[in-house]
Motif scaffolding. Structure first.
Motif, PDB file in Angstrom:
ATOM      1  N   LEU A   1      14.529 -12.150  28.318  1.00 34.39           N
ATOM      2  CA  LEU A   1      13.211 -11.548  28.491  1.00 34.39           C
ATOM      3  C   LEU A   1      12.109 -12.505  28.066  1.00 34.39           C
ATOM      4  CD1 LEU A   1      11.528  -9.038  29.188  1.00 34.39           C
ATOM      5  CD2 LEU A   1      11.799  -8.349  26.801  1.00 34.39           C
ATOM      6  N   SER A   2      12.308 -13.180  26.949  1.00 32.96           N
ATOM      7  CA  SER A   2      11.288 -14.128  26.494  1.00 32.96           C
ATOM      8  C   SER A   2      11.190 -15.329  27.436  1.00 32.96           C
ATOM      9  CB  SER A   2      11.568 -14.583  25.062  1.00 32.96           C
ATOM     10  OG  SER A   2      12.757 -15.327  25.005  1.00 32.96           O
ATOM     11  N   VAL A   3      12.293 -15.738  28.041  1.00 32.31           N
ATOM     12  CA  VAL A   3      12.250 -16.835  29.022  1.00 32.31           C
ATOM     13  C   VAL A   3      11.446 -16.410  30.250  1.00 32.31           C
ATOM     14  CG1 VAL A   3      13.666 -18.158  30.644  1.00 32.31           C
ATOM     15  CG2 VAL A   3      14.336 -18.005  28.257  1.00 32.31           C
ATOM     16  N   LEU A   4      11.665 -15.179  30.723  1.00 30.68           N
ATOM     17  CA  LEU A   4      10.903 -14.693  31.883  1.00 30.68           C
ATOM     18  C   LEU A   4       9.410 -14.644  31.583  1.00 30.68           C
ATOM     19  CD1 LEU A   4      13.069 -11.774  33.307  1.00 30.68           C
ATOM     20  CD2 LEU A   4      12.675 -14.013  34.313  1.00 30.68           C
ATOM     21  N   VAL A   5       9.063 -14.171  30.403  1.00 29.59           N
ATOM     22  CA  VAL A   5       7.645 -14.084  30.039  1.00 29.59           C
ATOM     23  C   VAL A   5       7.051 -15.480  29.867  1.00 29.59           C
ATOM     24  CG1 VAL A   5       6.056 -13.323  28.236  1.00 29.59           C
ATOM     25  CG2 VAL A   5       7.847 -11.795  29.034  1.00 29.59           C
ATOM     26  N   ALA A   6       7.798 -16.384  29.232  1.00 29.34           N
ATOM     27  CA  ALA A   6       7.286 -17.740  29.006  1.00 29.34           C
ATOM     28  C   ALA A   6       7.110 -18.504  30.314  1.00 29.34           C
ATOM     29  CB  ALA A   6       8.231 -18.502  28.078  1.00 29.34           C
ATOM     30  N   VAL A   7       8.028 -18.325  31.239  1.00 26.98           N
ATOM     31  CA  VAL A   7       7.902 -19.016  32.528  1.00 26.98           C
ATOM     32  C   VAL A   7       6.710 -18.472  33.305  1.00 26.98           C
ATOM     33  CG1 VAL A   7       9.006 -19.357  34.768  1.00 26.98           C
ATOM     34  CG2 VAL A   7      10.322 -19.666  32.690  1.00 26.98           C
ATOM     35  N   GLY A   8       6.407 -17.196  33.164  1.00 29.43           N
ATOM     36  CA  GLY A   8       5.296 -16.607  33.889  1.00 29.43           C
ATOM     37  C   GLY A   8       3.939 -16.863  33.284  1.00 29.43           C
TER      38      GLY A   8
END
Length: 109
Positions: A13-20
């Protein structure tokens, strides 16, 4: 054990938010669509510009940051295990002094 499970669940989840997150905000659902399209899911990817931002620019940086964080965590755990001291830090063995000496040498030379 519960902390490990919770952190493992929060990492994607944190990877998805960071990439966005960035100058061109991309919603996490669009990031997931792009990742799925590149990894073989039958989804259509984003437009080429946004797809390139996600796949070529942001994802490698975020994955490298996660890898560096994991490496630092392992180093800290090993240092605590070797010294049998839960409060061990790099100053305990002189690692910080050696690192700063190496950094100064690189800058001077």
């Amino acid at each position: 054990m519960l902390v490990l499970v919770c952190c493992s669940a929060l990492l994607p989840l944190s990877v998805l938010v960071a990439v966005g997150t960035g100058s061109a905000d991309i919603p996490p659902l669009d990031v997931a669509r792009t990742l799925g399209a590149h990894l073989g899911a039958p989804w259509e990817a984003l437009p080429p510009l946004r797809d390139s931002i996600v796949w070529n620019l942001r994802l490698p940086r975020v994955l490298l940051a996660a890898l560096v964080g994991a490496g630092l965590a392992v180093c800290g755990t090993v240092l605590q295990a070797v010294t049998r001291n839960p409060l061990a830090d790099p100053y305990l063995l002189g690692v910080s002094a050696g690192a700063s000496t190496g950094a100064v040498l690189v800058l001077v030379l």
